[in-house]
Design an enzyme around this catalytic site. Sequence first.
Site, PDB file in Angstrom:
ATOM      1  N   CYS A   2      48.722 -50.157 -51.439  1.00 42.04           N
ATOM      2  CA  CYS A   2      48.166 -48.972 -50.802  1.00 42.04           C
ATOM      3  C   CYS A   2      46.644 -48.949 -50.977  1.00 42.04           C
ATOM      4  O   CYS A   2      46.117 -49.322 -52.005  1.00 42.04           O
ATOM      5  CB  CYS A   2      48.713 -47.673 -51.359  1.00 42.04           C
ATOM      6  SG  CYS A   2      50.471 -47.482 -51.195  1.00 42.04           S
ATOM      7  N   ARG A  27      45.856 -54.335 -48.491  1.00 42.28           N
ATOM      8  CA  ARG A  27      46.617 -53.762 -49.602  1.00 42.28           C
ATOM      9  C   ARG A  27      47.958 -53.178 -49.159  1.00 42.28           C
ATOM     10  O   ARG A  27      48.794 -52.813 -49.986  1.00 42.28           O
ATOM     11  CB  ARG A  27      45.795 -52.654 -50.278  1.00 42.28           C
ATOM     12  CG  ARG A  27      44.476 -53.123 -50.842  1.00 42.28           C
ATOM     13  CD  ARG A  27      43.728 -51.971 -51.457  1.00 42.28           C
ATOM     14  NE  ARG A  27      44.424 -51.446 -52.607  1.00 42.28           N
ATOM     15  CZ  ARG A  27      44.286 -51.866 -53.838  1.00 42.28           C
ATOM     16  NH1 ARG A  27      43.465 -52.856 -54.109  1.00 42.28           N
ATOM     17  NH2 ARG A  27      44.959 -51.316 -54.836  1.00 42.28           N
ATOM     18  N   TRP A  75      51.667 -49.228 -48.526  1.00 41.89           N
ATOM     19  CA  TRP A  75      52.670 -50.253 -48.765  1.00 41.89           C
ATOM     20  C   TRP A  75      53.862 -49.501 -49.338  1.00 41.89           C
ATOM     21  O   TRP A  75      53.809 -48.946 -50.437  1.00 41.89           O
ATOM     22  CB  TRP A  75      52.158 -51.290 -49.763  1.00 41.89           C
ATOM     23  CG  TRP A  75      53.089 -52.449 -49.941  1.00 41.89           C
ATOM     24  CD1 TRP A  75      53.230 -53.532 -49.128  1.00 41.89           C
ATOM     25  CD2 TRP A  75      54.017 -52.640 -51.023  1.00 41.89           C
ATOM     26  NE1 TRP A  75      54.185 -54.378 -49.624  1.00 41.89           N
ATOM     27  CE2 TRP A  75      54.691 -53.865 -50.786  1.00 41.89           C
ATOM     28  CE3 TRP A  75      54.342 -51.917 -52.159  1.00 41.89           C
ATOM     29  CZ2 TRP A  75      55.658 -54.371 -51.643  1.00 41.89           C
ATOM     30  CZ3 TRP A  75      55.315 -52.417 -53.013  1.00 41.89           C
ATOM     31  CH2 TRP A  75      55.960 -53.633 -52.750  1.00 41.89           C
ATOM     32  N   ASN A 101      48.116 -43.890 -54.622  1.00 43.11           N
ATOM     33  CA  ASN A 101      48.521 -45.277 -54.816  1.00 43.11           C
ATOM     34  C   ASN A 101      49.159 -45.349 -56.199  1.00 43.11           C
ATOM     35  O   ASN A 101      48.600 -44.829 -57.154  1.00 43.11           O
ATOM     36  CB  ASN A 101      47.271 -46.164 -54.745  1.00 43.11           C
ATOM     37  CG  ASN A 101      47.556 -47.611 -55.092  1.00 43.11           C
ATOM     38  OD1 ASN A 101      48.687 -48.067 -54.995  1.00 43.11           O
ATOM     39  ND2 ASN A 101      46.527 -48.335 -55.499  1.00 43.11           N
ATOM     40  N   GLY A 102      50.344 -45.950 -56.311  1.00 39.59           N
ATOM     41  CA  GLY A 102      51.018 -46.030 -57.614  1.00 39.59           C
ATOM     42  C   GLY A 102      52.426 -45.495 -57.484  1.00 39.59           C
ATOM     43  O   GLY A 102      52.943 -45.315 -56.385  1.00 39.59           O
ATOM     44  N   GLU A 482      53.328 -74.288 -55.333  1.00 38.92           N
ATOM     45  CA  GLU A 482      52.327 -73.506 -54.610  1.00 38.92           C
ATOM     46  C   GLU A 482      52.419 -73.768 -53.097  1.00 38.92           C
ATOM     47  O   GLU A 482      52.335 -72.838 -52.292  1.00 38.92           O
ATOM     48  CB  GLU A 482      50.930 -73.837 -55.156  1.00 38.92           C
ATOM     49  CG  GLU A 482      49.757 -73.186 -54.454  1.00 38.92           C
ATOM     50  CD  GLU A 482      49.786 -71.664 -54.437  1.00 38.92           C
ATOM     51  OE1 GLU A 482      50.627 -71.048 -55.103  1.00 38.92           O
ATOM     52  OE2 GLU A 482      48.961 -71.073 -53.710  1.00 38.92           O
ATOM     53  N   LYS A 486      53.171 -70.912 -50.289  1.00 36.25           N
ATOM     54  CA  LYS A 486      52.272 -70.637 -49.152  1.00 36.25           C
ATOM     55  C   LYS A 486      53.078 -70.609 -47.858  1.00 36.25           C
ATOM     56  O   LYS A 486      52.906 -69.728 -47.034  1.00 36.25           O
ATOM     57  CB  LYS A 486      51.175 -71.708 -49.023  1.00 36.25           C
ATOM     58  CG  LYS A 486      50.066 -71.684 -50.040  1.00 36.25           C
ATOM     59  CD  LYS A 486      49.115 -70.526 -49.936  1.00 36.25           C
ATOM     60  CE  LYS A 486      49.531 -69.313 -50.666  1.00 36.25           C
ATOM     61  NZ  LYS A 486      49.349 -69.143 -52.052  1.00 36.25           N
ATOM     62  N   GLU A 489      55.565 -67.481 -47.649  1.00 32.92           N
ATOM     63  CA  GLU A 489      55.027 -66.121 -47.515  1.00 32.92           C
ATOM     64  C   GLU A 489      54.359 -65.848 -46.166  1.00 32.92           C
ATOM     65  O   GLU A 489      54.411 -64.725 -45.689  1.00 32.92           O
ATOM     66  CB  GLU A 489      54.135 -65.720 -48.696  1.00 32.92           C
ATOM     67  CG  GLU A 489      52.848 -66.453 -48.847  1.00 32.92           C
ATOM     68  CD  GLU A 489      52.049 -65.982 -50.056  1.00 32.92           C
ATOM     69  OE1 GLU A 489      52.209 -64.847 -50.505  1.00 32.92           O
ATOM     70  OE2 GLU A 489      51.225 -66.774 -50.554  1.00 32.92           O
ATOM     71  N   HIS A 505      69.372 -83.627 -58.918  1.00 32.33           N
ATOM     72  CA  HIS A 505      70.281 -82.780 -59.693  1.00 32.33           C
ATOM     73  C   HIS A 505      70.762 -81.584 -58.880  1.00 32.33           C
ATOM     74  O   HIS A 505      71.204 -80.593 -59.451  1.00 32.33           O
ATOM     75  CB  HIS A 505      69.598 -82.318 -60.986  1.00 32.33           C
ATOM     76  CG  HIS A 505      69.226 -83.463 -61.877  1.00 32.33           C
ATOM     77  ND1 HIS A 505      70.154 -84.163 -62.614  1.00 32.33           N
ATOM     78  CD2 HIS A 505      68.035 -84.076 -62.097  1.00 32.33           C
ATOM     79  CE1 HIS A 505      69.550 -85.137 -63.273  1.00 32.33           C
ATOM     80  NE2 HIS A 505      68.256 -85.108 -62.968  1.00 32.33           N
ATOM     81  N   LYS A 604      48.338 -57.568 -50.841  1.00 34.63           N
ATOM     82  CA  LYS A 604      47.437 -58.448 -51.582  1.00 34.63           C
ATOM     83  C   LYS A 604      47.487 -58.178 -53.077  1.00 34.63           C
ATOM     84  O   LYS A 604      47.461 -59.083 -53.890  1.00 34.63           O
ATOM     85  CB  LYS A 604      46.016 -58.256 -51.047  1.00 34.63           C
ATOM     86  CG  LYS A 604      44.986 -59.152 -51.687  1.00 34.63           C
ATOM     87  CD  LYS A 604      45.200 -60.577 -51.269  1.00 34.63           C
ATOM     88  CE  LYS A 604      44.250 -61.533 -51.963  1.00 34.63           C
ATOM     89  NZ  LYS A 604      44.751 -62.906 -51.903  1.00 34.63           N
TER      90      LYS A 604
HETATM   91  O1  M6R Z   1      46.014 -60.817 -58.021  1.00 38.08           O
HETATM   92  P1  M6R Z   1      46.952 -61.720 -58.747  1.00 38.08           P
HETATM   93  O2  M6R Z   1      46.467 -63.096 -58.895  1.00 38.08           O
HETATM   94  O3  M6R Z   1      47.383 -61.155 -60.082  1.00 38.08           O
HETATM   95  O4  M6R Z   1      48.255 -61.773 -57.832  1.00 38.08           O
HETATM   96  C1  M6R Z   1      49.418 -62.432 -58.233  1.00 38.08           C
HETATM   97  C2  M6R Z   1      50.366 -62.618 -57.074  1.00 38.08           C
HETATM   98  O5  M6R Z   1      50.770 -61.380 -56.572  1.00 38.08           O
HETATM   99  C3  M6R Z   1      49.728 -63.431 -55.935  1.00 38.08           C
HETATM  100  O6  M6R Z   1      49.258 -64.661 -56.384  1.00 38.08           O
HETATM  101  C4  M6R Z   1      50.760 -63.660 -54.807  1.00 38.08           C
HETATM  102  O7  M6R Z   1      51.763 -64.522 -55.235  1.00 38.08           O
HETATM  103  C5  M6R Z   1      50.020 -64.205 -53.569  1.00 38.08           C
HETATM  104  N1  M6R Z   1      50.452 -63.526 -52.397  1.00 38.08           N
HETATM  105  C6  M6R Z   1      50.238 -65.658 -53.384  1.00 38.08           C
HETATM  106  O8  M6R Z   1      49.635 -66.151 -52.232  1.00 38.08           O
END
Ligand code: M6R
Length: 609
Positions: A2, A27, A75, A101-102, A482, A486, A489, A505, A604
């Site tokens: 948010c 956000r 969000w 927010n929260g 990673e 990517k 997501e 396995h 984010k």
């Molecule tokens: O801001 P942060 O690095 O603590 O965020 C951690 C994860 O939420 C963040 O890396 C998330 O996995 C991303 N969307 C990955 O691209």
Amino acid sequence: MCGIVGYIGKRDAYPILIEGLSALEYRGYDSAGIALVHGKGFSIFKDKGKVDHLKEITKKISAGGCGTGIAHTRWATHGAPSQMNAHPHLDQSSKIAVVHNGIIENFSLLKQKMIKDGVKFCSETDSEVLAQLIGKYYNGDLASAVRRALQDIEGTFGIAVVAADNPGVLIGARRGSPLVVGVGEDELFLASDASAIVRHTKKVIYLKDNNMIELMQGTFNTTTIDNKKVNPEIQNIDWDADSLAKGGFNHFMLKEIFEQPETIQNAIRGRLLVDEGAARLDGLNLVLQELRSIQRLIFVACGTSWHAALVGKYMIEDMAGIPVEVEYASEFRYRNPIIGPNTLVFVISQSGETADTLAALREAAHKGATVLGICNVVGSSIARETHGGVYLHAGPEIGVASTKAFTSQLTVLSLLTLLLGRMRRISHSDGVTVARALEAIPKQVQKILKQNNHIEEIAKTYAKHNNFLYLGRSYNFPVALEGALKLKEISYVHAEGYPAAEMKHGPIALIDKDMPSVVLAIKDSIYDKVISNIQEVNARGGSVIAIANEGDKEIEKYVKHVVYIPKTIPMLSPLLSVIPLQLLAYHIAAIRGCEIDQPRNLAKSVTVE
Ligand code: M6R
């Protein structure tokens, strides 16, 4: 999650708030809303959908005359994305408007109590409870009513509150969710982060946890929530609004991928001592003796930052000989971890606001550990609550999929490896080798980026596939994780990262002509083993896209496609091998027509559990 914006000043609040919301949309983008205070009531506009939709439905409003207002991009946590659940929320007599927010953890109890007292609710959100409470306590003094309401609340909040009958005041308060105050000439701003206000002022106050701020025309008063005077520090933002524009790229993600030669350089600058084969990280606030006495490290993080931490473990154990544990913050915070003497805890976070990572930091500090941070966002909660740390200096990362922050985290972890390693296992000449290799990385990344078109062609071949396997070993196993993250997501394609040898396995059962494997086949001591894993995929009719080192012509015999990357030392290879995977995910998502910078269901900065 948010995004919150607030404004009080002589200009029209509407365009400032809308523009601020656009900057904060990363956000959360389930719904958006705005409340303008005109003295005799509010003008409220809110709806499901993105900020552009809010702009559309408000374009006919006359902006003139309202110098105070609040706005929100959501969000969803409590209640589906809808007009009714969009912020701002009002109390039942429409005296008070709140954006939040929260998460208010005791909202259900409070709501039932108020319903019994005859209060009428019109949303499913936890946030409306706060508006109703403030409304209940309001008798003309907004700060006192907010203070009183916050005493009843359990949970986390960053809020902005206005009263219909008083355009001369705007209240902000926070616990666990970030809030920054912008100090302009005769005007004040409130926002979840500085990107919403940097166009207007570079002077900011990062509001501390459990603090509240009363913004009035041209002046402000900061206190704790229980009303003790606070003298806030005004700081200067060291980046400008240009960093928030797409700069000719179609998406922020692509722009951020292409920024990596520069951002890696920024992380190295002033810290790498090439001739000494060493590194300096003064922000750690540790003296030599303390650094020498470390016997164990714990890295705590989430998501992409967790993947960076895993690479860090391989680097530090290999080069500095210090045992490293890598923990998911969400597990660490609740599982009563053992933190012995001579143990350093590092929390790694791009945003510095991730709720689980912040809670893990507090748990470690509570157990007496020295906790250090590796963060990108200056002044973030994690940066402020750690005993010391290292900033990434990567500039704002807007794309929800983290790219440049990942490579900057790897860069900082390499510097940490050099720093700790030189006190232990790394000789001067080996240190110089590592330092020279690190110095060369930005140019090598540049070279890989030139293959963007080639990677796009590979993406075209595979964009319709719905399952992918990513395989790597040693330093490149976390890169496989990673790369898979990517892809899933931003393109909503199922992808799994695995240590290449683990494939047999279980996951090998999935391999057929429809499940391509992306294999990190870097020339290191276990290269031959990776080739064997590729053969295993081929034998089951799977096709392989390899990331291999320049000059490795041999690999072309075994795979359908190759992306060549320059050679570096094994510990730095993830800094290069991840780049093609970022581009591959980007192009597959673009071909599939996905919303790359704002993928569904994600935000984010994950400031809720
Ligand atoms: O801001 P942060 O690095 O603590 O965020 C951690 C994860 O939420 C963040 O890396 C998330 O996995 C991303 N969307 C990955 O691209």
